[in-house]
Design a protein around this motif. Structure first.
Motif, PDB file in Angstrom:
ATOM      1  N   GLU A 197      25.508  79.028 -28.814  1.00  0.00           N
ATOM      2  CA  GLU A 197      25.948  78.328 -27.727  1.00  0.00           C
ATOM      3  C   GLU A 197      26.529  78.726 -26.763  1.00  0.00           C
ATOM      4  O   GLU A 197      26.537  78.760 -25.807  1.00  0.00           O
ATOM      5  CB  GLU A 197      25.986  76.958 -29.139  1.00  0.00           C
ATOM      6  CG  GLU A 197      27.188  76.130 -28.081  1.00  0.00           C
ATOM      7  CD  GLU A 197      27.499  74.959 -29.192  1.00  0.00           C
ATOM      8  OE1 GLU A 197      28.153  73.814 -28.610  1.00  0.00           O
ATOM      9  OE2 GLU A 197      27.939  75.027 -30.439  1.00  0.00           O
ATOM     10  N   ILE A 245      24.576  80.736 -24.901  1.00  0.00           N
ATOM     11  CA  ILE A 245      24.405  79.753 -22.673  1.00  0.00           C
ATOM     12  C   ILE A 245      24.658  78.857 -22.380  1.00  0.00           C
ATOM     13  O   ILE A 245      24.545  78.831 -21.398  1.00  0.00           O
ATOM     14  CB  ILE A 245      22.953  78.404 -23.848  1.00  0.00           C
ATOM     15  CG1 ILE A 245      23.522  77.301 -24.914  1.00  0.00           C
ATOM     16  CG2 ILE A 245      21.895  79.136 -24.754  1.00  0.00           C
ATOM     17  CD1 ILE A 245      23.308  76.694 -25.325  1.00  0.00           C
ATOM     18  N   LYS A 246      26.159  78.876 -22.886  1.00  0.00           N
ATOM     19  CA  LYS A 246      27.596  78.458 -21.710  1.00  0.00           C
ATOM     20  C   LYS A 246      27.719  79.668 -20.927  1.00  0.00           C
ATOM     21  O   LYS A 246      27.497  79.388 -19.539  1.00  0.00           O
ATOM     22  CB  LYS A 246      28.744  78.018 -22.463  1.00  0.00           C
ATOM     23  CG  LYS A 246      27.948  76.951 -23.629  1.00  0.00           C
ATOM     24  CD  LYS A 246      29.900  76.383 -24.341  1.00  0.00           C
ATOM     25  CE  LYS A 246      29.022  75.749 -25.414  1.00  0.00           C
ATOM     26  NZ  LYS A 246      30.594  75.303 -26.479  1.00  0.00           N
ATOM     27  N   ALA A 304      24.559  79.604 -18.331  1.00  0.00           N
ATOM     28  CA  ALA A 304      25.081  78.586 -17.654  1.00  0.00           C
ATOM     29  C   ALA A 304      25.953  79.197 -16.373  1.00  0.00           C
ATOM     30  O   ALA A 304      25.543  78.656 -15.499  1.00  0.00           O
ATOM     31  CB  ALA A 304      25.200  76.905 -17.929  1.00  0.00           C
ATOM     32  N   GLN A 305      27.282  79.541 -17.059  1.00  0.00           N
ATOM     33  CA  GLN A 305      27.991  79.629 -16.076  1.00  0.00           C
ATOM     34  C   GLN A 305      27.725  80.927 -15.070  1.00  0.00           C
ATOM     35  O   GLN A 305      28.090  80.091 -13.477  1.00  0.00           O
ATOM     36  CB  GLN A 305      29.246  80.160 -16.979  1.00  0.00           C
ATOM     37  CG  GLN A 305      30.664  80.243 -15.739  1.00  0.00           C
ATOM     38  CD  GLN A 305      30.868  79.608 -14.334  1.00  0.00           C
ATOM     39  OE1 GLN A 305      30.910  78.213 -15.667  1.00  0.00           O
ATOM     40  NE2 GLN A 305      31.674  79.151 -14.353  1.00  0.00           N
ATOM     41  N   LEU A 309      18.477  74.841 -14.417  1.00  0.00           N
ATOM     42  CA  LEU A 309      18.745  74.952 -16.217  1.00  0.00           C
ATOM     43  C   LEU A 309      17.852  74.999 -16.725  1.00  0.00           C
ATOM     44  O   LEU A 309      18.291  73.304 -17.436  1.00  0.00           O
ATOM     45  CB  LEU A 309      20.200  74.197 -16.931  1.00  0.00           C
ATOM     46  CG  LEU A 309      21.311  75.110 -15.550  1.00  0.00           C
ATOM     47  CD1 LEU A 309      22.612  75.146 -15.973  1.00  0.00           C
ATOM     48  CD2 LEU A 309      21.341  76.909 -16.345  1.00  0.00           C
ATOM     49  N   PHE A 320      17.448  82.232 -19.817  1.00  0.00           N
ATOM     50  CA  PHE A 320      18.548  81.207 -19.850  1.00  0.00           C
ATOM     51  C   PHE A 320      17.195  79.830 -20.628  1.00  0.00           C
ATOM     52  O   PHE A 320      17.936  79.394 -22.238  1.00  0.00           O
ATOM     53  CB  PHE A 320      18.908  80.087 -18.799  1.00  0.00           C
ATOM     54  CG  PHE A 320      19.586  78.492 -19.609  1.00  0.00           C
ATOM     55  CD1 PHE A 320      20.455  78.398 -19.793  1.00  0.00           C
ATOM     56  CD2 PHE A 320      18.599  77.322 -19.896  1.00  0.00           C
ATOM     57  CE1 PHE A 320      21.404  77.245 -20.255  1.00  0.00           C
ATOM     58  CE2 PHE A 320      19.485  76.607 -19.460  1.00  0.00           C
ATOM     59  CZ  PHE A 320      20.797  75.740 -20.323  1.00  0.00           C
ATOM     60  N   PHE A 375      17.899  78.836 -24.780  1.00  0.00           N
ATOM     61  CA  PHE A 375      18.133  77.305 -25.348  1.00  0.00           C
ATOM     62  C   PHE A 375      17.341  77.125 -26.155  1.00  0.00           C
ATOM     63  O   PHE A 375      16.722  76.822 -27.343  1.00  0.00           O
ATOM     64  CB  PHE A 375      17.950  76.121 -24.486  1.00  0.00           C
ATOM     65  CG  PHE A 375      18.299  74.845 -24.098  1.00  0.00           C
ATOM     66  CD1 PHE A 375      19.466  74.455 -24.412  1.00  0.00           C
ATOM     67  CD2 PHE A 375      16.796  74.299 -24.967  1.00  0.00           C
ATOM     68  CE1 PHE A 375      19.598  73.316 -24.951  1.00  0.00           C
ATOM     69  CE2 PHE A 375      17.291  72.217 -24.559  1.00  0.00           C
ATOM     70  CZ  PHE A 375      18.813  72.397 -24.911  1.00  0.00           C
ATOM     71  N   LEU A 403      25.035  68.921 -24.717  1.00  0.00           N
ATOM     72  CA  LEU A 403      24.560  69.234 -23.609  1.00  0.00           C
ATOM     73  C   LEU A 403      25.183  69.247 -22.294  1.00  0.00           C
ATOM     74  O   LEU A 403      25.456  70.039 -21.317  1.00  0.00           O
ATOM     75  CB  LEU A 403      22.990  68.916 -23.523  1.00  0.00           C
ATOM     76  CG  LEU A 403      22.083  68.881 -23.973  1.00  0.00           C
ATOM     77  CD1 LEU A 403      20.750  68.399 -23.534  1.00  0.00           C
ATOM     78  CD2 LEU A 403      22.309  70.143 -24.997  1.00  0.00           C
ATOM     79  N   LEU A 426      26.868  72.128 -21.099  1.00  0.00           N
ATOM     80  CA  LEU A 426      26.460  72.755 -19.614  1.00  0.00           C
ATOM     81  C   LEU A 426      26.267  72.176 -18.685  1.00  0.00           C
ATOM     82  O   LEU A 426      26.130  72.838 -17.571  1.00  0.00           O
ATOM     83  CB  LEU A 426      24.805  72.543 -20.418  1.00  0.00           C
ATOM     84  CG  LEU A 426      24.754  73.706 -21.873  1.00  0.00           C
ATOM     85  CD1 LEU A 426      22.977  73.788 -22.034  1.00  0.00           C
ATOM     86  CD2 LEU A 426      24.954  74.975 -22.049  1.00  0.00           C
TER      87      LEU A 426
END
Length: 427
Positions: free
Chosen positions: A65, A68-69, A72-73, A90, A332, A336, A423, A426
């Motif tokens: 987790e 993936i954060k 995403a950033q 994403l 990503f 995920f 979610l 994200l």
């Protein structure tokens, strides 16, 4: 809402009826949208191995987790000029994240269900560790590039005392290649322009008459040229300082100025190439999930086409994208997908530990309709499955295992196996 509750209950007749009651109540009260969550029949192994995997999967879940954060950033940072297009980049297996979760199918090709659980968990851990290693190196390189560019840009945004002058001076402003003469740059406060024009020729001997010219200004003053003999430079600087004129240390070097301009241009080009706005709108982020299972692009090879795509689709998907954005999108998706597989494994392991053998449980995915309904939804679930209290409590006493959410006497106590997927983190 981009929030999901993943629960499981024993698969006997009584609990299947409880699941039906839950579906009926949540549907009538508009509390959540519920779907079955498919989990394969894994090899159970020993109780000791399941207890060890329970702890390991909990840590791996948190790590996935977090990863993936961060990815995403990174997409947000790379797409700084097109942040509105971030959600469509994403994706998981080419579809939006909500669709992937609600239509989840175990990828038996990538993670064979017949393997021992420890092998599957090890494969997931290695995959995520490799993605994190690559992410660190790629983002470090990008951030170095970005920092160098920002430093160069800052040099061109300061005042006349500190900013680079290579972008505002030209060869014609200077007397060059002279054995005796030199052109200096002097910063004059705006209120002193008239004084400068009257006095600069007499600040020292051997100043060339009518050699001054204003070539740049900011809010505080102007940058003037003045030409004089080299041997009086020190005397001129002293007299200028006494009159509150500042000689800026700068000597025109055409090669150095060209190098500085080329460096700025190169950094701008390199940064842009990491992300280029695609001219083709991505069509795969729609809410319509394909009937067939989407195949995963292999890890570590972002340029390899995904199975099932046509040549035209592959060309459109990557058109206009830089290498960093393309890598982030592919990996990503990989991370995920791995994360949701980890959730499935956790449901299986915790269900076996809590409900015992033979393996017989039903996993359900709930998507609360709105934040305000989550408390009521929790009450409904606890009411429908309250008969599981004794089973859960016995598991804690007999096996001494840590069951997620199970804290007797606490409002966070769940009589069923429960995991959360959020979610919105994200967004």
């Amino acid at each position: 809402m981009s929030e999901f509750w993943l629960i499981s209950a024993p698969g006997d007749k009584e609990n299947l009826q409880a699941l039906e009651r839950m579906n009926t109540v949540t549907s009538k009260s508009n509390l959540s949208y519920n779907t079955k969550f498919s989990i394969p029949d894994f090899k159970v192994g020993t109780l000791d191995s399941l207890v060890g995997l329970s702890d390991e999967l909990g840590k791996l879940d948190t790590f996935a987790e977090s990863l993936i954060k961060r990815m995403a950033q990174s997409v947000v940072e790379v797409m700084e000029d097109s942040k509105g297009k971030v959600p469509e980049n994403l994706l998981a297996n080419g579809v939006d994240l909500t669709s992937f979760v609600t239509h989840f199918e175990w990828d038996v090709a990538k993670y064979p269900a017949k393997q021992p659980l420890v092998c599957i968990v090890d494969a997931l851990a290695k995959q995520l560790a490799q993605i994190e290693t690559d992410l660190k190196s790629r983002t470090a390189a990008y951030n170095t590039l970005k920092t160098n560019l920002e430093n160069l840009e800052k040099q061109s945004m300061g005042n006349l005392f500190t900013r680079t002058l290579s972008d505002i001076v030209s060869k014609e402003d200077f007397v060059l290649d002279s054995e005796y003469l030199v052109t200096l740059l002097v910063i004059v406060p705006k209120p002193s322009y008239a004084q400068w024009q009257k006095t600069y020729e007499s600040l020292s001997d051997m100043v060339v008459p009518r050699s001054t010219k204003l070539i740049a200004e900011d809010n505080e003053g102007g940058l003037f040229t003045v030409t004089l003999f080299r041997k009086v430079i020190d005397d001129f600087k002293t007299k200028a300082k006494e009159n509150k004129f500042t000689v800026r240390e700068f000597y025109y070097d055409e090669k150095e100025i060209k190098r500085e301009r080329e460096e700025l241009s190169r950094l701008l080009s390199d940064k842009k190439q990491q992300y280029q706005t695609s001219c083709v709108a991505l069509k795969k982020g729609s809410s319509t999930f394909p009937d067939h299972k989407v195949q995963v692009t292999p890890l570590g090879n972002p340029d390899r086409p995904a199975a099932g795509q046509t040549d035209r689709e592959r060309e459109s998907e990557g058109e206009g994208e830089g290498p960093l954005l393309r890598w982030l999108k592919v990996n990503f998706s990989e991370a995920f997908i791995a994360w949701i597989h980890i959730k499935a494994l956790r449901v299986f392991v915790e269900s076996v530990l809590r409900y015992g053998l033979p393996v017989n449980f039903q996993a359900v995915l709930l998507q609360p309709h709105k934040k305000s309904s989550t408390k009521r939804l929790r009450e409904v679930l606890n009411s429908v499955f309250r008969h599981l209290d004794q089973v859960a409590a016995a598991s804690v006493l007999d096996a001494s295992v840590d069951i997620p959410g199970l804290q007797l006497g606490n409002q966070d106590y769940f009589p069923y196996v429960y995991f959360h997927i959020d979610l919105s983190l994200l967004d």
